[in-house]
Enzyme design. Structure first.
Site, PDB file in Angstrom:
ATOM      1  N   HIS A  37       0.858  -1.181   0.000  1.00 26.86           N
ATOM      2  CA  HIS A  37       0.000   0.000   0.000  1.00 26.86           C
ATOM      3  C   HIS A  37       0.900   1.239   0.000  1.00 26.86           C
ATOM      4  CE1 HIS A  37       1.040   0.225   4.236  1.00 26.86           C
ATOM      5  NE2 HIS A  37       0.457  -0.937   4.486  1.00 26.86           N
ATOM      6  N   GLU A  38       0.283   2.402   0.073  1.00 24.27           N
ATOM      7  CA  GLU A  38       1.059   3.641  -0.039  1.00 24.27           C
ATOM      8  C   GLU A  38       2.078   3.799   1.084  1.00 24.27           C
ATOM      9  OE1 GLU A  38       1.334   5.922  -2.425  1.00 24.27           O
ATOM     10  OE2 GLU A  38       0.089   4.585  -3.627  1.00 24.27           O
TER      11      GLU A  38
ATOM     12  N   HIS B 100       4.003   1.386   2.258  1.00 21.10           N
ATOM     13  CA  HIS B 100       5.200   0.699   1.762  1.00 21.10           C
ATOM     14  C   HIS B 100       5.903   1.533   0.686  1.00 21.10           C
ATOM     15  CE1 HIS B 100       2.678  -2.922   2.984  1.00 21.10           C
ATOM     16  NE2 HIS B 100       3.746  -3.025   3.749  1.00 21.10           N
TER      17      HIS B 100
ATOM     18  N   GLN C 153       6.624 -15.150  12.837  1.00 27.36           N
ATOM     19  CA  GLN C 153       6.057 -14.050  13.609  1.00 27.36           C
ATOM     20  C   GLN C 153       4.548 -14.152  13.773  1.00 27.36           C
ATOM     21  OE1 GLN C 153       7.686 -11.272  10.575  1.00 27.36           O
ATOM     22  NE2 GLN C 153       5.832 -10.079  10.938  1.00 27.36           N
TER      23      GLN C 153
ATOM     24  N   GLN D  37       6.762   3.639  10.993  1.00 25.50           N
ATOM     25  CA  GLN D  37       6.607   3.839  12.429  1.00 25.50           C
ATOM     26  C   GLN D  37       5.197   3.568  12.928  1.00 25.50           C
ATOM     27  OE1 GLN D  37       8.401   7.723  13.175  1.00 25.50           O
ATOM     28  NE2 GLN D  37      10.353   6.734  13.608  1.00 25.50           N
TER      29      GLN D  37
ATOM     30  N   LEU E  67      -2.680   3.223   7.230  1.00 23.41           N
ATOM     31  CA  LEU E  67      -2.616   2.205   6.190  1.00 23.41           C
ATOM     32  C   LEU E  67      -2.065   0.903   6.754  1.00 23.41           C
ATOM     33  CD1 LEU E  67      -1.307   4.373   3.234  1.00 23.41           C
ATOM     34  CD2 LEU E  67      -3.467   3.128   3.293  1.00 23.41           C
TER      35      LEU E  67
END
EC number: 6.3.2.1
Length: 282
Positions: free
Chosen positions: A34-35, A37, A61, A148, A184
């Site tokens: 998505h944006e 990334h 994970q 983050q 996102l």
């Protein structure tokens, strides 16, 4: 753009690029881009580096009752987005390539991974740090880029790099949001329209928390409880945690001072979403 499935191929290409004088940037992902990334890629490209993106849904994970099997995967879609953003190489290994036999070695960062998502998802961060350390050894980047939104993960990776003397600069990139404020996430596709509308309470509650802080509230417990009340009143979301922690070491705080972050994890139906806001105390 090159797509590699094999570790040896990635190493050969990276070695060739270094021989041409280029630095290497790594953008680790689990795919379904998505944006957020693509913003990491945009940051990576600013240095003129050869940009490697890993796309690997890492089984280590995920817990036994989590969404590993249904996590969205679409390499063709991702490759188009990555190429358009300027990625030079996608590393998309099979599980057997990354873990060819029983994995007896793990990398774990104590303390930082014990709270928040680490408490809710036992073993999660051990899986993250293990796979990221493997990617660092395979790609040997000069810089690695992390969003983050996963602020706890970002701090853990920074600590791992420091403790294990990786010669890598870890760069954190701020949260990217939809126009309506929802952070996102590849998991947003799981949300029904009703759940997605309810999920906007996460950003609203963080905004309210900042307002309370600016108005002089310094009690972490008071702000945490007011956030929980707001989420319960405005959604059917099931709260996993609402906590205020030091943004430097994840320690609990009673009175807000210095740099802190407000961390939220809330489940809407079967979809668990996280969000956060970093604030500077006075």
């Amino acid at each position: 753009m090159i797509i590699c499935k094999k570790i040896s191929a990635v190493r050969d290409i990276v070695k060739e690029q270094r021989g041409q004088g280029r630095s290497i940037a790594l953008v680790p992902t689990m795919g379904y881009l998505h944006e957020g990334h693509l913003t990491l890629v945009e940051e990576a490209r600013k240095s003129g580096a050869f940009v490697v993106m890993s796309i690997f849904v890492n089984p280590l994970q995920f817990g036994p009752n989590e969404d590993f099997a249904r996590y969205p995967r679409d390499l063709e879609r991702d490759a188009k987005k990555a190429e358009g953003a300027g990625v030079d190489l996608i590393f998309n290994p099979e599980v057997e390539e990354m873990y060819p036999a029983k994995n007896l070695t793990h990398v774990e960062v104590d303390e930082l991974g014990d709270s928040l998502c680490g408490a809710s998802r036992p073993g999660h961060f051990r899986g993250v740090t293990t796979v990221v350390s493997k990617l660092f050894h395979i790609v040997q980047p000069d810089r690695a880029y992390f969003g983050q939104k996963d602020y706890q993960q970002y701090l853990i990776i920074c600590q791992m790099v420091k403790d294990l003397n990786f010669p890598i600069e870890v760069i954190g990139v701020p949260i990217v949001r939809e126009e309506d404020g929802l952070a996102l996430s590849s998991r947003n596709i799981y949300l029904s329209p009703e759940q997605r509308a309810e999920a906007l309470v996460l950003q609203r509650s963080l905004g309210e928390a900042e307002n309370w802080f600016r108005q002089g509230e310094r009690s972490a417990l008071s702000i945490e409880e007011r956030i929980k009340e707001l989420i319960r009143n405005e959604s059917s979301g099931e709260i996993d945690y609402v906590e205020i922690r030091s943004a430097e070491n994840l320690h609990r705080v009673e009175q807000i001072e210095g740099k802190i972050f407000i961390a939220l994890a809330v489940r809407f139906g079967s979809t668990r979403l996280i969000d956060n806001k970093v604030l500077e105390g006075m």
